[in-house]
Design a protein around this motif. Structure first.
Motif, PDB file in Angstrom:
ATOM      1  N   ALA A  70     -10.681   3.328  -2.828  1.00  0.00           N
ATOM      2  CA  ALA A  70     -10.261   3.167  -1.407  1.00  0.00           C
ATOM      3  C   ALA A  70      -9.166   3.966  -0.903  1.00  0.00           C
ATOM      4  O   ALA A  70      -8.587   4.511  -1.795  1.00  0.00           O
ATOM      5  N   GLY A  71      -9.113   4.356   0.189  1.00  0.00           N
ATOM      6  CA  GLY A  71      -7.951   5.070   0.919  1.00  0.00           C
ATOM      7  C   GLY A  71      -8.194   6.542   0.661  1.00  0.00           C
ATOM      8  O   GLY A  71      -6.860   7.195   0.932  1.00  0.00           O
ATOM      9  N   ASP A  86      -7.708  -0.250   7.909  1.00  0.00           N
ATOM     10  CA  ASP A  86      -7.034  -0.759   6.852  1.00  0.00           C
ATOM     11  C   ASP A  86      -6.015   0.314   6.192  1.00  0.00           C
ATOM     12  O   ASP A  86      -6.430   1.390   6.275  1.00  0.00           O
ATOM     13  N   SER A  87      -4.538  -0.367   6.077  1.00  0.00           N
ATOM     14  CA  SER A  87      -3.484   0.591   5.341  1.00  0.00           C
ATOM     15  C   SER A  87      -3.868   1.327   4.036  1.00  0.00           C
ATOM     16  O   SER A  87      -3.184   2.326   3.804  1.00  0.00           O
ATOM     17  N   ASP A  88      -4.984   0.955   3.413  1.00  0.00           N
ATOM     18  CA  ASP A  88      -5.302   1.766   2.128  1.00  0.00           C
ATOM     19  C   ASP A  88      -6.609   2.518   2.520  1.00  0.00           C
ATOM     20  O   ASP A  88      -7.226   3.411   1.627  1.00  0.00           O
ATOM     21  N   ASP A  89      -6.835   2.970   3.836  1.00  0.00           N
ATOM     22  CA  ASP A  89      -7.830   3.758   4.142  1.00  0.00           C
ATOM     23  C   ASP A  89      -7.496   4.901   5.163  1.00  0.00           C
ATOM     24  O   ASP A  89      -6.369   4.847   5.566  1.00  0.00           O
ATOM     25  N   VAL A 118       0.892  -1.404  -0.116  1.00  0.00           N
ATOM     26  CA  VAL A 118      -0.131   0.075  -0.029  1.00  0.00           C
ATOM     27  C   VAL A 118       1.037   1.225   0.183  1.00  0.00           C
ATOM     28  O   VAL A 118       0.458   2.280   0.555  1.00  0.00           O
ATOM     29  N   GLU A 119       1.956   1.319  -0.611  1.00  0.00           N
ATOM     30  CA  GLU A 119       2.989   2.295  -0.459  1.00  0.00           C
ATOM     31  C   GLU A 119       2.424   3.475  -1.023  1.00  0.00           C
ATOM     32  O   GLU A 119       2.710   4.748  -0.533  1.00  0.00           O
ATOM     33  N   ASP A 120       1.424   3.416  -2.166  1.00  0.00           N
ATOM     34  CA  ASP A 120       0.708   4.738  -2.549  1.00  0.00           C
ATOM     35  C   ASP A 120      -0.181   5.451  -1.340  1.00  0.00           C
ATOM     36  O   ASP A 120      -0.555   6.656  -1.636  1.00  0.00           O
ATOM     37  N   TYR A 121      -0.629   4.656  -0.551  1.00  0.00           N
ATOM     38  CA  TYR A 121      -1.826   5.048   0.339  1.00  0.00           C
ATOM     39  C   TYR A 121      -1.336   5.244   1.745  1.00  0.00           C
ATOM     40  O   TYR A 121      -1.985   5.724   2.662  1.00  0.00           O
ATOM     41  N   CYS A 136      -2.945   7.228   5.040  1.00  0.00           N
ATOM     42  CA  CYS A 136      -3.388   6.446   6.316  1.00  0.00           C
ATOM     43  C   CYS A 136      -2.891   6.747   7.652  1.00  0.00           C
ATOM     44  O   CYS A 136      -3.688   7.355   8.697  1.00  0.00           O
ATOM     45  N   VAL A 137      -1.687   6.788   7.760  1.00  0.00           N
ATOM     46  CA  VAL A 137      -0.824   7.129   9.018  1.00  0.00           C
ATOM     47  C   VAL A 137      -1.304   8.392   9.494  1.00  0.00           C
ATOM     48  O   VAL A 137      -1.278   8.770  10.526  1.00  0.00           O
ATOM     49  N   ASP A 138      -1.060   9.316   8.458  1.00  0.00           N
ATOM     50  CA  ASP A 138      -1.220  10.752   8.920  1.00  0.00           C
ATOM     51  C   ASP A 138      -2.491  11.122   9.468  1.00  0.00           C
ATOM     52  O   ASP A 138      -2.786  11.950  10.353  1.00  0.00           O
ATOM     53  N   SER A 139      -3.710  10.478   8.977  1.00  0.00           N
ATOM     54  CA  SER A 139      -4.921  10.458   9.250  1.00  0.00           C
ATOM     55  C   SER A 139      -5.224  10.180  10.697  1.00  0.00           C
ATOM     56  O   SER A 139      -6.073  10.769  11.523  1.00  0.00           O
ATOM     57  N   ILE A 140      -4.461   9.290  11.051  1.00  0.00           N
ATOM     58  CA  ILE A 140      -4.297   8.672  12.482  1.00  0.00           C
ATOM     59  C   ILE A 140      -3.819   9.342  13.637  1.00  0.00           C
ATOM     60  O   ILE A 140      -4.212   9.925  14.486  1.00  0.00           O
ATOM     61  N   LEU A 141      -2.583  10.025  12.972  1.00  0.00           N
ATOM     62  CA  LEU A 141      -1.642  10.561  13.832  1.00  0.00           C
ATOM     63  C   LEU A 141      -2.172  11.966  14.037  1.00  0.00           C
ATOM     64  O   LEU A 141      -1.880  12.559  15.176  1.00  0.00           O
ATOM     65  N   SER A 142      -3.137  12.619  13.288  1.00  0.00           N
ATOM     66  CA  SER A 142      -3.395  13.979  13.272  1.00  0.00           C
ATOM     67  C   SER A 142      -4.743  14.114  14.125  1.00  0.00           C
ATOM     68  O   SER A 142      -5.457  15.050  14.347  1.00  0.00           O
ATOM     69  N   GLN A 143      -5.216  13.005  14.655  1.00  0.00           N
ATOM     70  CA  GLN A 143      -6.328  12.781  15.472  1.00  0.00           C
ATOM     71  C   GLN A 143      -6.471  13.753  16.431  1.00  0.00           C
ATOM     72  O   GLN A 143      -5.204  13.950  17.113  1.00  0.00           O
TER      73      GLN A 143
END
Length: 171
Positions: free
Chosen positions: A134-135, A93-96, A16-19, A23-30
């Motif tokens: 997705a993603g 999911d890592s592409d979300d 999921v290199e492209d997504y 994904c991780v930025d959306s989690i860490l910016s919560q």
């Protein structure tokens, strides 16, 4: 909330290199920041492992596990091994990617309603023509109270708007 419960966010990672960054930025910016983000690199042959390691080097909330490819369920189970001391658990999911504020809304609801054990949230699916992408802006998971003693009541929290839950407790 005076005590902020620890929320484990388990992300199985494979091809999921492209997504992955989205994904991780959306989690860490919560806005809810008392997180342990567990990135489980499931033997991905692309650059995902290096991306995961870069996040772990930048943010102490990120934990990375590299393992041989065994599929999404084995990656999730490996993540659960690292979440034993967490109050709540969720999977992404890592592409979300997830909507801003969703964890704060979910944890707050569960803290205020101890009879509820699982909060589920809806999805926003982005489509290009007839093809689903997705993603981009997807919320499709639930947040679970770690120590369930019986079959929990389930509450569905609408992802948009985040001003409040929209559906009722399922019994």
């Amino acid at each position: 909330m005076s005590h902020q419960p620890l929320l484990a966010v388990i992300v199985p990672v494979y091809k999921v290199e492209d997504y992955l960054r989205l994904c991780v930025d959306s989690i860490l910016s919560q806005s809810y920041s008392h997180l342990r983000v567990i990135l489980v690199d499931d033997g991905s042959p692309d650059g995902c492992g290096a991306i995961c390691d870069a996040y772990a080097a930048e943010d102490p909330r990120v934990v990375v596990v590299h393992k041989e490819n065994g599929g999404q369920s084995t990656a999730r189970n490996r993540g659960l091994d690292l979440a034993k001391d967490c109050d709540y658990i969720t999977f992404v999911d890592s592409d979300d990617s997830i909507e801003p504020g969703i964890y704060n809304a979910a944890v707050t609801y569960l803290e205020e309603h101890r009879e509820v054990g699982i909060v589920g949230y809806g999805i926003n699916e982005i489509r290009a023509g007839e093809r689903s992408i997705a993603g981009r802006r997807l919320v499709a998971c639930s947040l679970v109270r770690r120590r369930l003693r019986r079959l929990p009541k389930v509450f569905h929290l609408s992802s948009a708007p985040l001003s409040g839950p929209r559906s009722s407790v399922l019994r």
